[in-house]
Motif scaffolding. Structure first.
Motif, PDB file in Angstrom:
ATOM      1  N   GLY A  10       6.755   5.481   6.127  1.00  0.00           N
ATOM      2  CA  GLY A  10       6.910   6.190   7.393  1.00  0.00           C
ATOM      3  C   GLY A  10       8.315   6.175   7.937  1.00  0.00           C
ATOM      4  O   GLY A  10       8.800   7.173   8.477  1.00  0.00           O
ATOM      5  N   PRO A  16       9.169  11.481   8.824  1.00  0.00           N
ATOM      6  CA  PRO A  16       8.692  12.806   9.220  1.00  0.00           C
ATOM      7  C   PRO A  16       9.783  13.770   9.679  1.00  0.00           C
ATOM      8  O   PRO A  16       9.615  14.985   9.593  1.00  0.00           O
ATOM      9  CB  PRO A  16       7.711  12.512  10.363  1.00  0.00           C
ATOM     10  N   MET A  48      -0.521   7.999  18.284  1.00  0.00           N
ATOM     11  CA  MET A  48      -0.829   8.031  16.862  1.00  0.00           C
ATOM     12  C   MET A  48      -1.583   6.779  16.422  1.00  0.00           C
ATOM     13  O   MET A  48      -2.560   6.856  15.674  1.00  0.00           O
ATOM     14  CB  MET A  48       0.475   8.179  16.061  1.00  0.00           C
ATOM     15  N   SER A  52      -5.478   6.911  15.344  1.00  0.00           N
ATOM     16  CA  SER A  52      -5.760   6.534  13.954  1.00  0.00           C
ATOM     17  C   SER A  52      -6.819   5.439  13.886  1.00  0.00           C
ATOM     18  O   SER A  52      -7.701   5.466  13.018  1.00  0.00           O
ATOM     19  CB  SER A  52      -4.474   6.064  13.261  1.00  0.00           C
ATOM     20  N   ARG A 114      -1.421  12.802   9.520  1.00  0.00           N
ATOM     21  CA  ARG A 114      -1.802  11.424   9.193  1.00  0.00           C
ATOM     22  C   ARG A 114      -3.274  11.164   9.473  1.00  0.00           C
ATOM     23  O   ARG A 114      -3.929  10.418   8.735  1.00  0.00           O
ATOM     24  CB  ARG A 114      -0.938  10.429   9.972  1.00  0.00           C
ATOM     25  N   SER A 117      -5.065  13.058   6.474  1.00  0.00           N
ATOM     26  CA  SER A 117      -4.775  12.590   5.118  1.00  0.00           C
ATOM     27  C   SER A 117      -4.950  11.091   4.938  1.00  0.00           C
ATOM     28  O   SER A 117      -5.149  10.614   3.820  1.00  0.00           O
ATOM     29  CB  SER A 117      -3.355  12.988   4.713  1.00  0.00           C
ATOM     30  N   PHE A 118      -4.914  10.316   6.031  1.00  0.00           N
ATOM     31  CA  PHE A 118      -4.976   8.861   5.877  1.00  0.00           C
ATOM     32  C   PHE A 118      -6.073   8.207   6.720  1.00  0.00           C
ATOM     33  O   PHE A 118      -6.966   7.570   6.181  1.00  0.00           O
ATOM     34  CB  PHE A 118      -3.616   8.241   6.213  1.00  0.00           C
ATOM     35  N   SER A 127      -4.867   2.079   8.510  1.00  0.00           N
ATOM     36  CA  SER A 127      -4.604   3.297   9.286  1.00  0.00           C
ATOM     37  C   SER A 127      -3.641   3.013  10.436  1.00  0.00           C
ATOM     38  O   SER A 127      -2.752   3.821  10.729  1.00  0.00           O
ATOM     39  CB  SER A 127      -5.920   3.868   9.834  1.00  0.00           C
ATOM     40  N   ASP A 130      -0.149   2.561   8.934  1.00  0.00           N
ATOM     41  CA  ASP A 130       0.389   3.869   8.549  1.00  0.00           C
ATOM     42  C   ASP A 130       0.875   4.631   9.771  1.00  0.00           C
ATOM     43  O   ASP A 130       1.960   5.223   9.759  1.00  0.00           O
ATOM     44  CB  ASP A 130      -0.688   4.680   7.815  1.00  0.00           C
ATOM     45  N   ALA A 131       0.067   4.626  10.838  1.00  0.00           N
ATOM     46  CA  ALA A 131       0.451   5.317  12.072  1.00  0.00           C
ATOM     47  C   ALA A 131       1.695   4.685  12.688  1.00  0.00           C
ATOM     48  O   ALA A 131       2.587   5.389  13.186  1.00  0.00           O
ATOM     49  CB  ALA A 131      -0.709   5.283  13.069  1.00  0.00           C
ATOM     50  N   MET A 134       4.772   5.813  10.567  1.00  0.00           N
ATOM     51  CA  MET A 134       5.136   7.203  10.829  1.00  0.00           C
ATOM     52  C   MET A 134       5.667   7.380  12.245  1.00  0.00           C
ATOM     53  O   MET A 134       6.603   8.143  12.490  1.00  0.00           O
ATOM     54  CB  MET A 134       3.921   8.115  10.608  1.00  0.00           C
TER      55      MET A 134
END
Length: 202
Positions: A10, A16, A48, A52, A114, A117-118, A127, A130-131, A134
Motif C-alpha cells: 500500500g 494508489p 477505509m 474494511s 480494496r 478485491s480484498f 483486511s 491492507d486498508a 493503502m
C-alpha cells in the motif's frame, strides 16, 4: 511477514497515487496545502479501515446482487461520522477547504477497489492491515504533492512561511495544473530510479 508485505504494497509497491494513479480528484483539489492533504488522507484512511473491518465481518451475509449496495451504505455511514467529527473538532479553515471532498470519500475508487478485491475475500485483521497500508500510501501521496505545491506556490509548509519574497512564488502550483505537473515529475523520477536500479521492465 504477510502483514508487513500488505503494508509495503500500500505504501510503496502499489501506492494508489504514484503507482496506480487513482483518486486524482482529491489530489487536484486539496493538495494546495500540506495540512489539508494530510487531513484528507487520514480521514480517508479512517473510513477505509473501518469499512474494511465491517465488510470482512459480514462478507458471507451478502450475495453478489446486494454486495455493492451494502458496501456503499456501510462506507456512507463511516463517512458521515468522519464528517461530523471534522466539523466538530477540526479548525474551520481546514473544514471549509476540504468541503465537498469529505462526503465524496463515499465514491473514492481506491476505497471500493480494496473493499471488493480484498476485504470481501479475506479475514478481518488482514483486511484492516491492507486498508491501513493503502490509506497510508494515499496519505503519503497527498502529503508529498501538498508539501511541494504549498512550498513552491505559497512559500510555506504547514502554514509556516519559509520564503518571504512573494515574487519567487510559482502561482501555477496553487492551480490544478500544478498538481498534475508535480505528480508527473514524481512519477518520472520514480521510473528513472527503477530503470537505474534494474527493477523496471520496459
Amino acid at each position: 511477514m504477510k502483514y508487513l508485505e500488505l503494508l509495503k504494497n500500500g505504501i510503496i509497491s502499489k501506492n494508489p497515487i504514484f503507482v496506480q494513479v487513482l483518486a486524482l480528484c482529491p489530489l487536484l483539489a486539496v493538495t494546495t496545502s500540506a495540512v489539508n492533504a494530510v487531513t484528507m488522507g487520514l480521514a480517508t484512511t479512517a473510513v477505509m479501515i473501518c469499512a474494511s473491518i465491517v465488510i470482512s465481518l459480514v462478507r458471507r451475509l451478502f450475495s453478489g446482487e446486494i454486495r455493492i449496495a451494502a458496501s456503499v451504505i456501510i462506507v456512507a455511514g463511516f463517512v458521515t461520522v468522519v464528517e461530523l467529527m471534522l466539523a466538530a473538532y477540526a479548525p474551520p479553515a481546514i473544514n471549509d477547504a476540504l468541503g465537498i471532498f469529505i462526503p465524496l470519500i463515499v465514491v473514492n475508487c481506491i476505497l471500493f477497489a480494496r473493499l471488493e478485491s480484498f476485504a470481501s475475500k479475506n479475514k478481518v485483521f488482514a483486511s484492516a492491515i491492507d486498508a491501513l497500508g493503502m490509506g497510508l500510501g494515499f496519505t503519503l501521496g497527498l502529503f508529498t504533492v501538498g508539501v511541494i505545491r504549498e512550498f513552491l506556490g505559497s512559500g510555506s509548509v504547514f502554514g509556516i512561511e519559509l520564503l518571504h519574497d512573494s515574487t519567487s512564488y510559482m502561482l501555477i502550483m496553487v492551480m490544478p495544473a500544478g498538481a498534475f505537473f508535480t505528480l508527473g515529475v514524481i512519477i518520472m523520477i520514480r521510473k528513472y530510479m527503477q530503470i537505474k536500479s534494474g527493477r523496471f521492465r520496459r
